[in-house]
Design a protein around this motif. Sequence first.
Motif, PDB file in Angstrom:
ATOM      1  N   ARG A  35      -1.224 -11.525 -15.475  1.00 60.13           N
ATOM      2  CA  ARG A  35      -0.107 -10.811 -16.125  1.00 60.13           C
ATOM      3  C   ARG A  35      -0.017  -9.366 -15.648  1.00 60.13           C
ATOM      4  O   ARG A  35       1.063  -8.835 -15.454  1.00 60.13           O
ATOM      5  N   TRP A  36      -1.149  -8.733 -15.480  1.00 60.63           N
ATOM      6  CA  TRP A  36      -1.161  -7.349 -15.006  1.00 60.63           C
ATOM      7  C   TRP A  36      -0.633  -7.271 -13.579  1.00 60.63           C
ATOM      8  O   TRP A  36       0.098  -6.348 -13.235  1.00 60.63           O
ATOM      9  N   ARG A  39       3.294  -7.198 -13.140  1.00 62.81           N
ATOM     10  CA  ARG A  39       4.049  -6.023 -13.612  1.00 62.81           C
ATOM     11  C   ARG A  39       4.118  -4.980 -12.505  1.00 62.81           C
ATOM     12  O   ARG A  39       3.240  -4.868 -11.672  1.00 62.81           O
ATOM     13  N   GLY A 142       7.971 -12.949 -11.112  1.00 63.37           N
ATOM     14  CA  GLY A 142       7.994 -12.015 -12.222  1.00 63.37           C
ATOM     15  C   GLY A 142       9.191 -11.076 -12.146  1.00 63.37           C
ATOM     16  O   GLY A 142       9.784 -10.714 -13.148  1.00 63.37           O
TER      17      GLY A 142
END
Length: 147
Positions: A35-36, A39, A142
């Motif tokens: 997830r990091w 971003r 993403g």
Amino acid sequence: MVHQIFIGTILILITIVIAAIGFWIAEGLLTMLGRWLVRRPHAPKLALVLIGAVLMVLTVLTASVWVWALAFVVLDVFDALEPATYFSIVAFTTLGFGDILLPLEWRILGGMAAANGLLNMGLFTAMLVEILRRVRSEQVEGRSDEV
């Protein structure tokens, strides 16, 4: 000859297990940081992933060279760790300077160490490409979710 092939096969299997553990750790870290990583900003994170992957490859490669070097010392092929390590690095990287040679009764192990190095270099290259591909594709996916 048969005992050299047997010993070389065992050493290759040990280094493959070491590589598998390294790949498993890298996969776990990627999953944990997923997830990091997707971003923004992407470029610094991609650079960190590359640095981490290269450090993992160097760690696994170093451990594999040590396995061969220690085996050479235990088998009494070399009388000290320094020439055994040097020969292992030269053989594993297929550099082959030829300034240190194995005794005739152990020379098949030199070829097996070189084959092991080629195999591992291919695995490491595939791992680096897959890690970068995975992170990059997740970053692109993403991005489309953000729009």
